[in-house]
Motif scaffolding. Structure first.
Motif, PDB file in Angstrom:
ATOM      1  N   LEU A  67       0.637  -1.524  -0.105  1.00  0.00           N
ATOM      2  CA  LEU A  67      -0.060  -0.272   0.023  1.00  0.00           C
ATOM      3  C   LEU A  67       1.096   1.462   0.346  1.00  0.00           C
ATOM      4  O   LEU A  67       1.716   1.661   0.704  1.00  0.00           O
ATOM      5  N   TYR A  68       0.807   2.012  -1.303  1.00  0.00           N
ATOM      6  CA  TYR A  68       1.554   3.024  -1.653  1.00  0.00           C
ATOM      7  C   TYR A  68       1.078   4.398  -0.514  1.00  0.00           C
ATOM      8  O   TYR A  68      -0.250   4.917  -1.027  1.00  0.00           O
ATOM      9  N   VAL A  81       4.482   1.359   2.008  1.00  0.00           N
ATOM     10  CA  VAL A  81       5.487   2.170   1.329  1.00  0.00           C
ATOM     11  C   VAL A  81       5.559   3.165   1.389  1.00  0.00           C
ATOM     12  O   VAL A  81       4.345   3.739   0.514  1.00  0.00           O
ATOM     13  N   PRO A  82       6.132   4.175   2.008  1.00  0.00           N
ATOM     14  CA  PRO A  82       5.700   5.628   2.157  1.00  0.00           C
ATOM     15  C   PRO A  82       5.568   6.572   0.841  1.00  0.00           C
ATOM     16  O   PRO A  82       6.672   5.834   0.064  1.00  0.00           O
ATOM     17  N   ILE A 112      -2.540   9.802  -3.383  1.00  0.00           N
ATOM     18  CA  ILE A 112      -2.615   8.403  -2.927  1.00  0.00           C
ATOM     19  C   ILE A 112      -3.228   8.133  -2.270  1.00  0.00           C
ATOM     20  O   ILE A 112      -4.244   9.059  -2.562  1.00  0.00           O
ATOM     21  N   PRO A 113      -3.372   6.882  -2.056  1.00  0.00           N
ATOM     22  CA  PRO A 113      -2.597   5.615  -2.256  1.00  0.00           C
ATOM     23  C   PRO A 113      -2.863   4.711  -3.540  1.00  0.00           C
ATOM     24  O   PRO A 113      -3.848   5.254  -4.323  1.00  0.00           O
ATOM     25  N   ALA A 114      -1.973   3.520  -3.730  1.00  0.00           N
ATOM     26  CA  ALA A 114      -1.897   2.710  -4.834  1.00  0.00           C
ATOM     27  C   ALA A 114      -1.581   1.719  -4.299  1.00  0.00           C
ATOM     28  O   ALA A 114      -1.286   1.632  -2.892  1.00  0.00           O
ATOM     29  N   PHE A 121      -5.537   1.908  -8.104  1.00  0.00           N
ATOM     30  CA  PHE A 121      -5.432   3.564  -7.921  1.00  0.00           C
ATOM     31  C   PHE A 121      -6.537   4.061  -7.132  1.00  0.00           C
ATOM     32  O   PHE A 121      -7.794   2.953  -7.498  1.00  0.00           O
ATOM     33  N   GLU A 122      -6.955   4.549  -6.695  1.00  0.00           N
ATOM     34  CA  GLU A 122      -8.907   5.255  -6.099  1.00  0.00           C
ATOM     35  C   GLU A 122      -8.940   4.202  -4.978  1.00  0.00           C
ATOM     36  O   GLU A 122      -9.134   3.182  -5.151  1.00  0.00           O
TER      37      GLU A 122
END
Length: 221
Positions: A6-7, A32-33, A55-57, A66-67
């Motif tokens: 999760l980005y 993942v920052p 973000i996020p992806a 994404f979304e």
């Protein structure tokens, strides 16, 4: 199975929205920052995940999404048999779909500016815009009056069971509860009971424990 990735920024309400559902499903994932303050979301490596640079992806094997709401629907559907069933057959499908839309078109557009003005701007060293706060507080009050009437007849938004419709509200309910406008929820007994039921869920408590929330402002002079 390799952990899902999760980005985003762990403090982001939209990242928290997805983490909430991942934890309800009991899935292994790592955040993942992506540091928005340095423009990391506009760099080529992140734009390859989300060309809109937001973000996020989520990366799940070969799948890249994404979304946040689309991510949550994907998780709830693909991992339907794991953890909490967020699309239960016993829930009203009509109510579920309606309240998923209500969250995105009525609740979020008013809760989000309040959270930004009352929590995010002070963290960035700014002051809330009182006119914006008043406008969205008034509008959110009207929205929550509709929720209050509905929740007087239903424990959760789609009936007696917790579903994706409730989960999608959790992050902004949490952040709203930490603002001076928390009374918008607290003043409505059925909305308050609904929020308390969400907040008490072990999966959500796990989600909240991982958020690097800033300390509350000091009350001392």
């Amino acid at each position: 199975m390799a952990p899902l990735k999760l980005y985003g920024m762990p403090l982001s309400p939209n990242v928290v929205r997805v983490a909430t559902v991942l934890n309800e499903k009991g899935l292994d994932f790592e955040i993942v920052p992506v540091d928005l303050t340095t423009g990391a979301h506009k760099q080529p490596d992140f734009l390859a995940l989300n060309p809109f640079g937001q973000i996020p992806a989520l990366v799940d094997g070969d799948e890249v999404l994404f979304e946040s709401r689309a991510i949550n629907r994907y998780i709830a559907s693909k991992y339907a048999s794991e953890g909490t069933d967020l699309l239960p057959a016993t829930a009203s499908a009509a109510k579920l779909e309606v309240w998923l839309e209500v969250e995105s078109h009525h609740f979020y557009p008013n809760a989000s500016p309040l959270v930004f003005q009352l929590l995010v701007r002070p963290l960035l060293g700014g002051a809330p815009d009182a006119a914006v706060v008043e406008k969205h507080a008034e509008q959110l009050a009207k929205v929550l009056d509709v929720y209050e009437a509905h929740l007087a007849r239903n424990k959760y938004l789609a009936g007696d069971e917790f579903t994706l419709a409730d989960a999608n509200h959790a992050s902004y309910l949490l952040y709203l509860s930490k603002t001076p406008k928390a009374g918008l929820v607290a003043a409505r007994p059925h909305v308050k009971a609904w929020w308390e039921a969400i907040a008490a869920r072990p999966a959500f408590q796990k989600t909240v424990a991982a958020i690097p929330l800033p300390p509350p402002p000091s009350s001392s002079a």
